[in-house]
Design a protein around this motif. Structure first.
Motif, PDB file in Angstrom:
ATOM      1  N   UNK A  72      23.576 -39.375  42.117  1.00 50.32           N
ATOM      2  CA  UNK A  72      23.276 -39.958  40.809  1.00 50.32           C
ATOM      3  C   UNK A  72      24.369 -39.734  39.761  1.00 50.32           C
ATOM      4  N   UNK A  73      25.159 -38.674  39.935  1.00 47.92           N
ATOM      5  CA  UNK A  73      26.150 -38.354  38.904  1.00 47.92           C
ATOM      6  C   UNK A  73      27.592 -38.353  39.427  1.00 47.92           C
ATOM      7  N   UNK A  74      27.756 -38.450  40.732  1.00 52.50           N
ATOM      8  CA  UNK A  74      29.093 -38.448  41.303  1.00 52.50           C
ATOM      9  C   UNK A  74      29.793 -37.098  41.240  1.00 52.50           C
ATOM     10  N   UNK A  75      28.997 -36.033  41.134  1.00 55.53           N
ATOM     11  CA  UNK A  75      29.572 -34.688  41.069  1.00 55.53           C
ATOM     12  C   UNK A  75      29.730 -34.141  42.483  1.00 55.53           C
ATOM     13  N   UNK A  76      30.936 -33.775  42.847  1.00 54.15           N
ATOM     14  CA  UNK A  76      31.227 -33.294  44.186  1.00 54.15           C
ATOM     15  C   UNK A  76      31.039 -31.803  44.350  1.00 54.15           C
ATOM     16  N   UNK A 101      15.941 -32.393  38.529  1.00 52.78           N
ATOM     17  CA  UNK A 101      16.264 -33.693  37.923  1.00 52.78           C
ATOM     18  C   UNK A 101      16.390 -33.549  36.402  1.00 52.78           C
ATOM     19  N   UNK A 102      15.481 -32.814  35.814  1.00 53.83           N
ATOM     20  CA  UNK A 102      15.571 -32.608  34.362  1.00 53.83           C
ATOM     21  C   UNK A 102      16.830 -31.814  34.014  1.00 53.83           C
ATOM     22  N   UNK A 103      17.105 -30.743  34.770  1.00 48.62           N
ATOM     23  CA  UNK A 103      18.253 -29.888  34.471  1.00 48.62           C
ATOM     24  C   UNK A 103      19.580 -30.615  34.585  1.00 48.62           C
ATOM     25  N   UNK A 104      19.733 -31.439  35.612  1.00 45.60           N
ATOM     26  CA  UNK A 104      20.983 -32.193  35.770  1.00 45.60           C
ATOM     27  C   UNK A 104      21.148 -33.205  34.644  1.00 45.60           C
ATOM     28  N   UNK A 105      20.045 -33.846  34.259  1.00 47.39           N
ATOM     29  CA  UNK A 105      20.113 -34.793  33.152  1.00 47.39           C
ATOM     30  C   UNK A 105      20.510 -34.076  31.854  1.00 47.39           C
ATOM     31  N   UNK A 106      19.942 -32.903  31.642  1.00 48.22           N
ATOM     32  CA  UNK A 106      20.268 -32.123  30.446  1.00 48.22           C
ATOM     33  C   UNK A 106      21.747 -31.738  30.435  1.00 48.22           C
ATOM     34  N   UNK A 107      22.260 -31.292  31.562  1.00 46.15           N
ATOM     35  CA  UNK A 107      23.673 -30.897  31.657  1.00 46.15           C
ATOM     36  C   UNK A 107      24.581 -32.089  31.373  1.00 46.15           C
ATOM     37  N   UNK A 108      24.237 -33.233  31.939  1.00 45.34           N
ATOM     38  CA  UNK A 108      25.071 -34.423  31.741  1.00 45.34           C
ATOM     39  C   UNK A 108      25.078 -34.845  30.257  1.00 45.34           C
ATOM     40  N   UNK A 109      23.908 -34.794  29.626  1.00 47.46           N
ATOM     41  CA  UNK A 109      23.833 -35.209  28.224  1.00 47.46           C
ATOM     42  C   UNK A 109      24.482 -34.188  27.288  1.00 47.46           C
ATOM     43  N   UNK A 112      26.658 -31.461  28.143  1.00 46.44           N
ATOM     44  CA  UNK A 112      27.995 -30.936  28.444  1.00 46.44           C
ATOM     45  C   UNK A 112      28.883 -31.906  29.233  1.00 46.44           C
ATOM     46  N   UNK A 113      28.287 -32.878  29.851  1.00 43.52           N
ATOM     47  CA  UNK A 113      29.076 -33.838  30.609  1.00 43.52           C
ATOM     48  C   UNK A 113      29.222 -33.504  32.068  1.00 43.52           C
ATOM     49  N   UNK A 114      29.187 -32.190  32.397  1.00 38.83           N
ATOM     50  CA  UNK A 114      29.333 -31.791  33.802  1.00 38.83           C
ATOM     51  C   UNK A 114      28.860 -30.352  33.984  1.00 38.83           C
ATOM     52  N   UNK A 115      28.540 -29.957  35.198  1.00 35.34           N
ATOM     53  CA  UNK A 115      28.142 -28.571  35.453  1.00 35.34           C
ATOM     54  C   UNK A 115      29.242 -27.562  35.131  1.00 35.34           C
TER      55      UNK A 115
END
Length: 271
Positions: A185-189, A245-253, A255-258
């Motif tokens: 969903x985010x393209x994070x490798x 799913x919530x945590x990844x969405x929060x990180x993306x919004x 900070x942009x990335x983990x």
């Protein structure tokens, strides 16, 4: 009772003649009583033996009747031994009428050319009745089998879903789920996942039941308050995948990335 009384050819003839004369007299129609010679000729016609064609047709009806009886017996045995819930209706097939008709047809020599077609029509009707009952019984069995199969499939799906949930709720299962969602969903490798792993290992140890008594942060991503995660599912308190799913969405919004979120956490001890 009337049917039994008419089984005898002589009785059938007497009843038919008496009834016919009675109807004519009752309606006021003049009746001319046949002469003895005419009655003798009529009786000779009625007593004529069936033709070879009629006898062959009777034999075919008997064969068809036996086939219908065999098929009915097979359906009844299959239904009663299936162990399926066929409801309250009987699993029997009424074959009494067909058996009676076949018994009459089997003694063709006792039937006249006039009587044989009547008995054969009766047999055909009984064959149709038995065939219809047999088909209905098989339809009930098929429906019951389909219902059982659907119930078993539903139970298996529920069991599989429970097993999948239990697996995803383990730390290793949660990590695998997070890595897949992050990539799809985010393209994070793998590099970003290493940062995510470090972040959530620090926050919760990947425990979906983690709860911070001091501030109330909840779950794998340590949402504050925990019910924020309800935006991704009402099962947020019991489902690691919903929390992820919530945590990844929060990180993306936020900070942009983990890796960005992990860098912030290292600097200020929160993200």
């Amino acid at each position: 009772m009337l049917k039994n009384q008419l089984h005898s050819p002589a009785r059938r003839r007497r009843f038919g003649i008496t009834l016919a004369i009675g109807v004519l007299v009752a309606t006021g129609i003049a009746v001319t009583v046949p002469t003895a010679a005419a009655m003798a000729a009529e009786q000779s016609r009625l007593d004529a033996p069936p033709s070879k064609i009629e006898s062959a047709a009777a034999a075919e009806a008997v064969t068809a009747g036996r086939a219908a009886l065999t098929d009915a017996a097979s359906a009844v045995v299959a239904a009663q031994s299936s162990g399926l819930d066929l409801g309250d209706a009987s699993t029997a097939v009424d074959t009494s009428g067909l058996l009676d008709a076949m018994e009459e047809l089997s003694d063709v020599d006792s039937l006249t050319a006039l009587e044989l077609p009547i008995v054969r029509v009766e047999a055909s009707a009984e064959i149709a009745s038995v065939t219809t009952q047999t088909a209905a019984l098989r339809e009930r069995q098929d429906a019951a089998a389909a219902a059982k199969q659907a119930a078993e499939a539903e139970a298996a799906a529920v069991e599989a879903a429970a097993a999948a949930l239990a697996n995803a709720n383990t730390p290793d299962g949660a990590k695998a789920t997070a890595a897949a969602i992050a990539a799809d969903q985010y393209g994070w490798g793998s590099g970003e996942f290493e940062c995510l792993n470090s972040l959530w290992e620090k926050e919760s140890g990947w425990n979906y039941e983690a709860y911070n008594e001091d501030g109330g942060a909840t779950g794998i991503p340590q949402s504050l308050p925990g019910d924020k995660m309800a935006s991704f599912g009402a099962d947020w308190a019991t489902n690691a995948t919903t929390q992820i799913r919530w945590g990844l969405d929060y990180i993306q919004r936020a900070y942009g990335s983990p890796c960005a979120a992990w860098g912030h956490s290292q600097s200020v001890n929160w993200y």
